[in-house]
Design a protein around this motif. Structure first.
Motif, mmCIF file in Angstrom:
data_model
loop_
_atom_site.group_PDB
_atom_site.id
_atom_site.type_symbol
_atom_site.label_atom_id
_atom_site.label_comp_id
_atom_site.label_asym_id
_atom_site.label_seq_id
_atom_site.Cartn_x
_atom_site.Cartn_y
_atom_site.Cartn_z
ATOM 1 N N ALA A 310 0.849 -1.003 -0.170
ATOM 2 C CA ALA A 310 0.088 -0.078 0.063
ATOM 3 C C ALA A 310 0.976 1.029 0.490
ATOM 4 O O ALA A 310 1.990 0.757 0.311
ATOM 5 C CB ALA A 310 -0.423 -0.361 1.207
ATOM 6 N N MET A 311 0.373 2.432 -0.037
ATOM 7 C CA MET A 311 0.704 3.480 -0.150
ATOM 8 C C MET A 311 1.248 4.141 1.600
ATOM 9 O O MET A 311 0.483 3.786 2.366
ATOM 10 C CB MET A 311 0.192 4.901 -1.126
ATOM 11 C CG MET A 311 0.204 4.744 -1.822
ATOM 12 S SD MET A 311 1.365 4.944 -3.395
ATOM 13 C CE MET A 311 2.016 6.839 -2.801
ATOM 14 N N PRO A 312 2.739 4.795 1.111
ATOM 15 C CA PRO A 312 2.217 5.234 2.619
ATOM 16 C C PRO A 312 1.518 5.886 3.538
ATOM 17 O O PRO A 312 0.968 6.425 3.216
ATOM 18 C CB PRO A 312 3.669 5.633 2.907
ATOM 19 C CG PRO A 312 4.286 5.865 1.832
ATOM 20 C CD PRO A 312 3.379 4.921 0.905
ATOM 21 N N GLU A 313 1.239 5.687 4.783
ATOM 22 C CA GLU A 313 0.262 6.585 5.581
ATOM 23 C C GLU A 313 0.576 7.668 5.346
ATOM 24 O O GLU A 313 2.007 7.918 6.152
ATOM 25 C CB GLU A 313 -0.071 6.180 6.695
ATOM 26 C CG GLU A 313 -0.549 4.753 6.534
ATOM 27 C CD GLU A 313 -2.116 4.380 6.253
ATOM 28 O OE1 GLU A 313 -2.783 5.292 6.439
ATOM 29 O OE2 GLU A 313 -3.178 3.999 5.778
ATOM 30 N N HIS A 314 0.170 9.280 5.872
ATOM 31 C CA HIS A 314 1.269 10.435 6.535
ATOM 32 C C HIS A 314 -0.524 11.053 6.575
ATOM 33 O O HIS A 314 -1.039 12.091 6.340
ATOM 34 C CB HIS A 314 1.098 10.988 4.532
ATOM 35 C CG HIS A 314 2.297 10.899 3.976
ATOM 36 N ND1 HIS A 314 3.426 10.734 4.793
ATOM 37 C CD2 HIS A 314 2.381 10.249 3.114
ATOM 38 C CE1 HIS A 314 4.244 10.462 3.516
ATOM 39 N NE2 HIS A 314 3.415 9.807 2.654
ATOM 40 N N GLU A 315 0.267 10.524 8.454
ATOM 41 C CA GLU A 315 -1.425 10.774 9.096
ATOM 42 C C GLU A 315 -1.049 12.814 9.423
ATOM 43 O O GLU A 315 -1.656 13.074 10.220
ATOM 44 C CB GLU A 315 -1.086 10.195 10.318
ATOM 45 C CG GLU A 315 -1.573 9.063 10.024
ATOM 46 C CD GLU A 315 -2.551 7.770 11.447
ATOM 47 O OE1 GLU A 315 -0.919 7.805 12.070
ATOM 48 O OE2 GLU A 315 -2.002 6.741 10.895
ATOM 49 N N GLU A 316 -0.142 12.897 9.349
ATOM 50 C CA GLU A 316 0.602 14.288 9.890
ATOM 51 C C GLU A 316 0.464 15.262 8.567
ATOM 52 O O GLU A 316 0.432 16.526 9.273
ATOM 53 C CB GLU A 316 2.081 14.056 9.952
ATOM 54 C CG GLU A 316 2.656 14.215 8.446
ATOM 55 C CD GLU A 316 3.393 12.730 7.997
ATOM 56 O OE1 GLU A 316 2.583 11.930 8.069
ATOM 57 O OE2 GLU A 316 4.710 12.884 6.945
ATOM 58 N N TYR A 317 -0.290 14.927 7.536
ATOM 59 C CA TYR A 317 -0.733 16.039 6.535
ATOM 60 C C TYR A 317 -1.968 16.501 7.157
ATOM 61 O O TYR A 317 -3.031 16.031 7.887
ATOM 62 C CB TYR A 317 -0.991 15.375 4.869
ATOM 63 C CG TYR A 317 0.167 14.664 4.083
ATOM 64 C CD1 TYR A 317 1.527 14.993 4.413
ATOM 65 C CD2 TYR A 317 -0.226 14.260 3.233
ATOM 66 C CE1 TYR A 317 2.420 14.383 3.715
ATOM 67 C CE2 TYR A 317 0.509 13.873 1.887
ATOM 68 C CZ TYR A 317 2.276 13.710 3.181
ATOM 69 O OH TYR A 317 2.786 13.345 2.288
#
Ligand code: NCD
Length: 360
Positions: A310-317
């Motif tokens: 999967a694509m990396p998760e970017h919760e910081e966006y």
């Protein structure tokens, strides 16, 4: 589903798998001849390209697949005002995978947010060029036997050269890399690569003024063209355009096993005499580009429904209506896309689409 928008979208393991597959393809061409029969690649090229587009086309053909698309936005609905998001939601009905190049930074990222098939970024503005990076990694592997521990000199336009930005990002995944930056003041590497990439990932780097002072240290010399089309100021371009020219005299004192890379096209930054030197790897690099794109297309199609890729998760966006990206080359200043930001280690805010520093 896995897209390739930025080199960091691939884990080190996935990158290794793609390089290993490319090496297997080189050794066993017949085995892969029909493996993507009945599959289609769409190439949406909004910006001029010769080798990248042809390389994708040749790669898909060698896998037994077909190719459709456009090589000039003037021949597409874009000229009628269609957004990237809409174009991709149309094209994903016709193709199994899409490779796109755009002069606006972040355009392939926008495409990936709307597409139901994998998107490959084939170059967005001065920002990123991850398939050139895979090409470079395969070339270094084939020329030198490996990537860990190398000293690599980047020379020329380090400011606008997207191939340089992406390769440095990818090198963060390898051990004991030394980067030497050779550029005039006007064309120095952007701060976000120095701080957010090199400092953060422990890449040892230094900036110098001439090729001659470092040539003996290098395992790889990565030459680049001054990116005329990205200058806003013609006088500045005229001042720096002939900054660095590699000729046989400058190679005196270089290691016997050094590899000279260049993403091409070359203008005048490597003289033709250098082409005879066995260390000149740039035309071999072009062919590696086709093999690695075969490996990439095959892998992304195979991984499409595999949740472990999967694509990396970017919760910081985050979004913030009071913030705006002011980069005139960013997709977010041209199309109605959801503003997205992230904080840097120094407490600054960057645009997710183009990595520019953002202010109120
Ligand atoms: C590079 C690019 O398009 O960024 N070329 C390429 O993809 N082979 C480098 C360049 O245009 O100078």
């Amino acid at each position: 589903m896995k897209h390739l928008i930025d080199p960091t979208d691939l884990t080190r393991k996935e990158t290794d798998e793609i390089i290993a597959l490319a090496l297997d393809i080189i050794a066993n061409r017949e085995k892969y001849r029909d493996c993507l029969k009945y599959h289609k690649l769409a190439t949406l090229f909004y910006e001029p390209s010769t080798r990248t587009r042809l390389s994708f086309t040749a790669a898909m053909m060698e896998l037994g697949g077909n190719v459709l698309g456009f090589s000039d936005a003037k021949n597409s609905s874009v000229s009628k005002g269609e957004t990237v998001a809409d174009t991709v939601r149309v094209v994903d009905k016709f193709a199994d995978i899409i490779a796109t190049r755009h002069s606006l930074e972040g355009a392939p990222y926008v495409a990936s947010r709307f597409s139901r098939v994998p998107i490959i970024n084939a170059g967005d503005g001065s920002h990123a060029h991850p398939t050139q990076t895979l090409t470079d990694l395969l070339t270094i592997t084939r020329e030198l036997g490996g990537i860990d521990g190398i000293t690599i000199g980047f020379c020329g336009d380090l400011k606008f050269g997207r191939t340089v930005h992406s390769l440095i990002k990818a090198l963060g995944g390898y051990k004991d890399i030394k980067v030497i930056l050779i550029a005039p003041d006007e064309l120095r590497l952007p701060d976000y690569i120095k701080h957010d990439v090199c400092d953060r990932q422990g890449i040892n780097y230094r900036e110098v003024k001439t090729i001659e002072e470092v040539i003996g240290e290098l395992d790889v010399l990565y030459m680049t063209r001054v990116q005329k089309e990205r200058f806003l100021d013609e006088e500045e371009f005229a001042r720096v355009k002939d900054s660095f020219v590699l000729d046989p005299a400058k190679l005196e004192g270089a290691k016997k096993k050094m590899a000279i890379l260049h993403p091409l096209p070359r203008v005048n930054e490597i003289t033709q005499e250098v082409d005879q030197d066995p260390r000149a790897a740039y035309f071999r690099q072009v062919e590696n580009g086709k093999f690695v794109r075969m490996a990439l297309i095959y892998s992304l199609i195979k991984w499409k429904d595999d949740p472990t890729h999967a694509m990396p998760e970017h919760e910081e966006y985050f979004t913030d209506v009071t913030l705006h990206c002011h980069n005139s080359k960013c997709i977010s200043t041209h199309e109605d896309v959801k503003p997205l930001f992230h904080h840097t280690d120094e407490g600054l805010v960057r645009c997710v689409y183009c990595d520019a520093i953002v202010s109120k």
